[in-house]
Structures are given as structure tokens and as C-alpha cells.
Design a protein around this motif. Structure first.
Motif: not given
Ligand code: ZN
Length: 417
Positions: A54-56, A396-397, A402-406, A414-417
Motif C-alpha cells: 500500500t505504501i509502495g 542513523r534515522r 523509520v516507523a513513519g517511512l514504513l 515521510a515526504g517532509r524529508l
């Protein structure tokens, strides 16, 4: 060895990384096989693969040619279009950059020869390369961040930023903060040998290895020990700086203040000195031309001595660390590394002799000249694709990130990186 999942509620991001890790290592794998490998219930694995789809981050493909009744089985793969990161390699006299996707393919590559003493020029050059890479169509995908690989040691030590195999004249890495502000992207950095080792671990010849020693053969010589797919960093992040290990008693003076350091015999800088090639510009081309001619007495003498040092170094590394293999990468011309490895045969007796096959005691990177760029680009995504929590330190993140990216709910997206 494959990491096992855990049923604790707090371990959900960890389980997702384990599943991602298994998919990456296999390239393509069916859900049933994932269940067998990670010790999670079929339902948990199904939930995770659904979410990751779903998150690609992964894609599902029907397995061609499968001879089963009914629906053909589905295999999961990392989605190469899930996003990219930018890898920057800083070497004395050269800045290289690449746009790298989630499966480790370098989509675009740039390289500029400049005087790296001047931090301001380096920053301007790096920003120019980043702007060029971001204009590429592939950069329209999500950008995970920027990774920077640079020669160590990095913190202030007796031997940091001294001599022509380092970023000579630098006193700190504040320029990386400026890079973050100017690019508005997250910036991760590491010693080049650590970055390149992680690159080999994720996408290179070491992808199936839980432990190995990585030798970074570039302008200078560095090394990194990878244990359980984490880079061993030591007290200050400068572990296994093998270039400055004393190799020849009373040998050639070294910029570090000692004499007979390994790097004085086994590095592109050392060969350039032997051939009388002083300019970084075209240095590699001149070296390759000399290797192809193979008539230069100075070159042949240098190669014989360098191969002796390599043979000794391999023995020391093997007896000290017992690695599954020694991977050699770095920016040195592949022809040069192949020549030295051939001349270093037969290897000394060691704890790996009689255990490892002769062809696995030393393995050459398949990305030789690109290993720093690939390694740098891996820094922003390593925590995402690796189930290890202790991988990187200052670079490290955050766990929530990381949880958000997952795709974990309730955390920063993510997206605001
Ligand atoms: Zn030294």
C-alpha cells in the motif's frame, strides 16, 4: 542467517524491516517462503506485505511458468520506483554524485575534479551536482535524503585531515550542516569505507554475508568490519583504519607521523608517487594506461611490493577477525586491484586457509569505481532496509522516523524529508 520476527507489539516496525530485508535479499520471494523464513504467522506476514504494498515499498508479481493449479503464485519484490537517494562521494581532488534507487541502481552519475582543500568550493560543487540530479525525471520520485561518504578518520584525532589521502586542511564537518540547510534534505554521512561496506551488504557481493571485512582501496586505504550486517565502529567511529597500521619496520615516512604504514605501499596515492603522477586530474587514466602497457619498470616494482603488503594484510585481517570473506572495493581502477590480487596469490596460511575456498577469501566488488557513491546513497535507507537497530550512530534515522517511512500509523509521515 535470517532474522526472526517477534510478537511484541512494540516490534511492529522491526517485523516490517525483517520482511523487507528478506524480500531484498532474495530479490523475489513468495509469501509462503517469507513465512517459513521469518517465524511470523501467515496472517502477520500477509498484513505486513499488504501494508508495504500500500505504501509502495514493494510490488507483487505473478510468477511466470509456475506449474500450480488455480491462481499462479505471487512473488514480492522491492519497488525500484519507491524512491531514490543521492549519494555523494568526497575524495581528495574529486567529488562524485549519483541518484540511486531503492534496489541500488545508479540512475544518474556525475563527477567533478576540484581542489577539495576549499570547503566552500566543495559545498558549491556538491550543491550544483544535487541540482543537476534533481532535474532528472527519476528524481521526481520520493527523495529519501543525501548520504555523504568521505575519507576517515573523521573526528579530531592525531591523524585526521592530514596528508593527501584525506580531505586535507579540513578541521570539521560543519559544511555538512550547511549542505542540509541549503538542500533542505536530510543529510547522513559516514567514513567512506563504512558507507561502501554497507552498500556491499545491501546491494553488492556481500548481500548474502552476515560478516565480512571490507577493504576500501582508493586514493588511500581504509577498512570496515561488518558483523551481523552492522559496521563495527569502535570508540569514536574510526575502527579498522588499516591504512595506518605499521607494515614495514623503518619503512616509508607517512603523513601521520609514523613510518611504514600500509597505505604508503597499498593505495592509489602510493602508486601515483611511484609513477611520478602528481596531479589528481587524469591520474586514474594514466595508471590504467601504464597497467595496460605493463612495460614500466617502476610500475612492475611497485605492484610486486604492493602485492606483498596485500598478502600480509589479508593474513593479519583473517587471523585477527576470521571474516567469511574480504571484499575489496573503492575508487582504484579495477584493473589495478585485479593485478594485485593475482600477484598476492598464493595467500599466506591463516585461519581461513583450508576453511574458505581460495576464491572466497578475497572477493572483488562488482561496483569498484562506484562503491563510494552507492555506499553514500545507502546511508539514508539503510535503517529502513535493515532489521538491525544498532547500525549507524550519529548518522542513523530516529526510530519514529523509520516507523513513519514504513507506513506505521500515529508517527510522522515521510515526504517532509
Ligand atoms: Zn600513517
Amino acid at each position: 542467517m535470517v532474522s526472526r520476527g517477534t510478537t511484541q507489539q512494540s516490534s511492529a516496525p522491526y517485523n516490517r524491516r525483517i520482511v523487507l530485508d528478506v524480500i531484498r535479499r532474495h530479490g523475489s520471494i513468495a509469501r509462503r517462503e517469507i513465512v517459513d523464513l521469518v517465524s511470523l504467522s501467515p496472517q502477520t506476514v500477509a498484513n505486513i506485505t499488504n501494508d508495504l504494498q500500500t505504501i509502495g515499498l514493494i510490488v507483487a508479481r505473478r510468477v511466470k511458468g509456475a506449474k500450480s493449479r488455480g491462481q499462479p503464485p505471487i512473488a514480492f519484490e522491492l519497488n525500484p520506483n519507491a524512491g531514490n537517494s543521492i549519494g555523494i562521494s568526497l575524495e581528495p581532488g574529486r567529488v562524485s554524485a549519483g541518484l540511486v534507487n531503492l534496489v541500488g541502481e545508479i540512475l544518474e552519475r556525475r563527477e567533478v575534479d576540484i581542489d577539495t582543500h576549499d570547503q566552500r568550493r566543495v559545498l558549491e560543487t556538491v550543491m550544483g551536482l544535487i541540482r543537476e540530479l534533481r532535474r532528472r525525471p527519476a528524481a521526481a520520485e520520493r527523495l529519501w535524503g543525501i548520504g555523504v561518504a568521505l575519507p576517515g578518520p573523521l573526528v579530531k584525532t592525531d591523524i585526521s585531515f592530514i596528508g593527501p589521502t584525506t580531505l586535507e586542511g579540513w578541521s570539521d564537518l560543519s559544511v555538512l550542516d550547511e549542505l542540509r540547510d541549503a538542500s533542505r534534505l536530510q543529510v547522513f554521512y559516514s567514513v567512506d569505507s563504512v558507507a561502501a561496506a554497507l552498500g556491499e551488504s545491501l546491494f553488492g557481493v556481500a548481500r548474502a554475508l552476515d560478516n565480512f571485512f571490507y577493504m576500501h582501496f582508493g586514493v588511500g586505504l581504509g577498512g570496515t568490519l561488518v558483523v551481523n550486517r552492522s559496521a563495527y565502529r569502535g570508540a569514536n567511529g574510526n575502527a579498522t583504519e588499516i591504512g595506518h597500521i605499521p607494515a614495514v619496520p623503518g619503512g616509508k615516512p607517512c603523513y601521520c607521523g609514523n613510518a611504514g604504514c600500509l597505505e604508503r605501499y597499498l593505495s592509489v596515492q602510493s602508486l601515483a608517487e611511484a609513477l611520478g603522477v602528481s596531479e589528481a586530474l587524469d591520474r586514474d587514466a594514466l595508471i590504467v594506461a601504464a597497467l595496460e602497457r605493463n612495460t614500466d619498470a617502476a610500475l612492475q616494482a611497485w605492484c610486486r611490493e604492493a602485492a606483498e603488503r596485500l598478502r600480509d594484510a589479508v593474513c593479519v585481517i583473517e587471523n585477527l577477525l576470521d571474516p567469511l570473506t574480504i571484499v575489496i572495493g573503492g575508487s582504484a581502477p579495477k584493473l589495478l586491484v585485479e593485478r594485485l590480487v593475482a600477484l598476492a596469490e598464493p595467500l599466506h596460511h591463516s585461519v581461513r586457509g583450508g576453511v574458505a575456498s581460495p576464491t572466497t577469501r578475497i572477493v572483488l566488488s562488482e561496483r569498484q569505481e562506484d562503491s563510494s557513491i552507492l555506499g553514500a546513497a545507502v546511508l539514508p535507507i539503510y535503517d529502513l532496509l535493515s532489521p538491525r537497530f544498532e547500525v549507524l550512530q550519529q548518522d542513523r534515522r530516529a526510530e519514529a522516523d523509520v516507523a513513519g517511512l514504513l507506513g506505521q500509523r500515529g508517527t510522522r509521515r515521510a515526504g517532509r524529508l
